[in-house]
Write an enzyme that holds these catalytic residues in place. Structure first.
Site, mmCIF file in Angstrom:
data_model
loop_
_atom_site.group_PDB
_atom_site.id
_atom_site.type_symbol
_atom_site.label_atom_id
_atom_site.label_comp_id
_atom_site.label_asym_id
_atom_site.label_seq_id
_atom_site.Cartn_x
_atom_site.Cartn_y
_atom_site.Cartn_z
ATOM 1 C CD GLU A 167 2.348 -9.516 0.221
ATOM 2 O OE1 GLU A 167 3.527 -9.620 0.179
ATOM 3 O OE2 GLU A 167 1.861 -8.258 0.262
ATOM 4 C CB CYS A 194 0.632 -4.122 -0.829
ATOM 5 S SG CYS A 194 1.840 -4.560 0.283
ATOM 6 C CG HIS A 246 0.281 0.702 -0.426
ATOM 7 N ND1 HIS A 246 0.176 -0.340 1.005
ATOM 8 C CD2 HIS A 246 1.760 0.224 -0.548
ATOM 9 C CE1 HIS A 246 1.083 -1.184 1.092
ATOM 10 N NE2 HIS A 246 2.080 -0.877 0.264
#
Length: 409
Positions: free
Chosen positions: A80, A112, A239
């Site tokens: 990112e 992500c 995550h």
């Protein structure tokens, strides 16, 4: 069999304790329990997405003999934190890792989730048989640009990179072929519209994460006969924006797919999930590297004694998600343990809040395009020369006519 041959993490040379950051920002310490975090990594002025990526992968590449290194036919960076609207971070990474000129080089972006998408695409390429014996290197790399504007999200944001080497020699984890579930839709739960600005809708992000966890597993269960969230997986790795959200996701899924008794849910969390959170709790959110930091954590902190199946959940704001699975073995712990990731994380130097605030003025600028800039390392010699640091490191030295310059230290 296709899967992860090697895995490593670089989380910088510096960190700050969460209580100190909370006190410095005037945040409510009672909310520390919700984050379930102790510390987070902090970037230094000579670290950027390129240095993080290279430093995460260097040991993996150096361990290969020249012939093996030449079989890395695909390099994908996910980030990112791009440094150019056209030129990929991967171009610099390819150069400083000394990879073959006959290598596909590219960058991907989907918040992500991106690294997991790249891992699956790379695994498909390797499994196709078009290039027997080939390897693929996926590196998730990001820097933190948040400040007090992000409120509690500032405390959860990490810094660093995770490198994943894939091949037909999966010493870390074999990926279950065809075992995956997908769920994606458009929403603006977080974004980075400017190089120095992250925006986030915390509530929307929370609900999107939980929604995607439920639906991506449902799609996995549709594809994999007999899949059961409570019984199929010996471990769960998710995550991890912050550990508290993973706990909430696990609780939701166990209420829907397992025994809803709180004591049993807690016991299951401690057994199957908690080992994956040891590293994220002291690093923070590594964006698309977060899942692989958590994977390293569960393998390192709770080595298995027999083959075990892991359920993995990847989520990226915007949003995209995937539930997949793989198998680890006792060899996984031996191979990963040799890298001493935990020791390197513990060796990061803590900085005080005042120095952290001063650093932000420089570190937040690392993604802003400048024609010419010099980045000195002299002031940070104590960090670079610290006995607990990794081996040779790549550092950013400046920008000349928009071309980033790096050197080994």
């Amino acid at each position: 069999m296709i899967g992860i041959e090697a895995l490593d993490v670089y989380a910088g040379l510096a960190g700050i304790g969460l209580p100190e950051l909370f006190d410095g920002r005037g945040l409510d310490r009672a909310r520390l329990a919700n984050l379930m975090m102790e510390r987070r990594s902090v970037g230094l002025p000579f670290e950027d997405p390129v240095t993080n990526a290279v430093n995460s992968a260097k040991a993996l590449v150096d361990a290969l003999d020249p012939a093996e290194r030449g079989r890395i036919e695909l390099l994908v960076t996910s980030t990112e934190s791009g440094v150019d609207y056209s030129k990929s971070v991967a171009s610099y990474v390819h150069e400083y890792l000394g990879l073959s000129r006959t290598c596909r080089v590219m960058e991907v972006k989907q918040a992500c989730y991106a690294a997991t998408g790249a891992v699956q695409l790379a695994a498909g390429y390797l499994a196709s048989g078009r290039a027997p014996g080939a390897k693929a290197l996926v590196i998730a790399t990001d820097v933190a640009v948040v400040d007090e504007y992000a409120a509690y999200a500032e405390a959860a944001t990490g810094h660093g990179a995770a490198a994943v080497l894939l091949s037909d020699t999966p010493r870390i984890m074999t990926i279950d072929p065809g075992a995956y579930g997908l769920y994606s839709y458009e929403t603006l739960d977080s974004a980075r519209p400017l190089p120095t600005l992250d925006i986030a809708d915390a509530d929307r992000s929370l609900f999107a994460y939980l929604d995607c966890l439920a639906h991506s597993f449902a799609d996995y269960a549709d594809r994999v006969d007999g899949a059961d969230f409570a019984e199929t997986f010996d471990r769960l790795v998710m995550h991890t924006p912050f550990a508290g959200l993973v706990r909430a996701g696990h609780r939701k899924m166990m209420r829907e797919h397992g025994d809803a008794q709180p004591a049993l849910i807690e016991a299951d969390f401690n057994r199957r999930v908690a080992p994956s959170l040891t590293y994220p709790r002291v690093v923070g959110n590594l964006c698309s590297g977060s899942l692989y930091l958590a994977l390293a954590s569960t393998i390192d902190t709770a080595p298995c004694q027999r083959p075990e199946r892991i359920g993995l959940f990847a989520y990226g704001s915007g949003c995209a998600s995937e539930f997949l699975s793989g198998v680890i073995t006792p060899e996984s712990g031996r191979v990963l343990g040799a890298l001493r990731i935990g020791e390197r994380l513990a060796a990061r130097r803590d900085i005080g809040f005042d120095e952290y605030v001063r650093l932000l003025k420089e570190t937040r600028a690392c993604l802003v395009p400048e024609r010419d800039r010099r980045v000195g390392t002299e002031e940070w010699a104590d960090y670079l020369d610290h006995p607990g640091r990794p081996g040779e490191l790549l550092v950013l030295t400046g920008v000349e006519d928009y071309h980033r310059r790096y050197a080994w230290r």
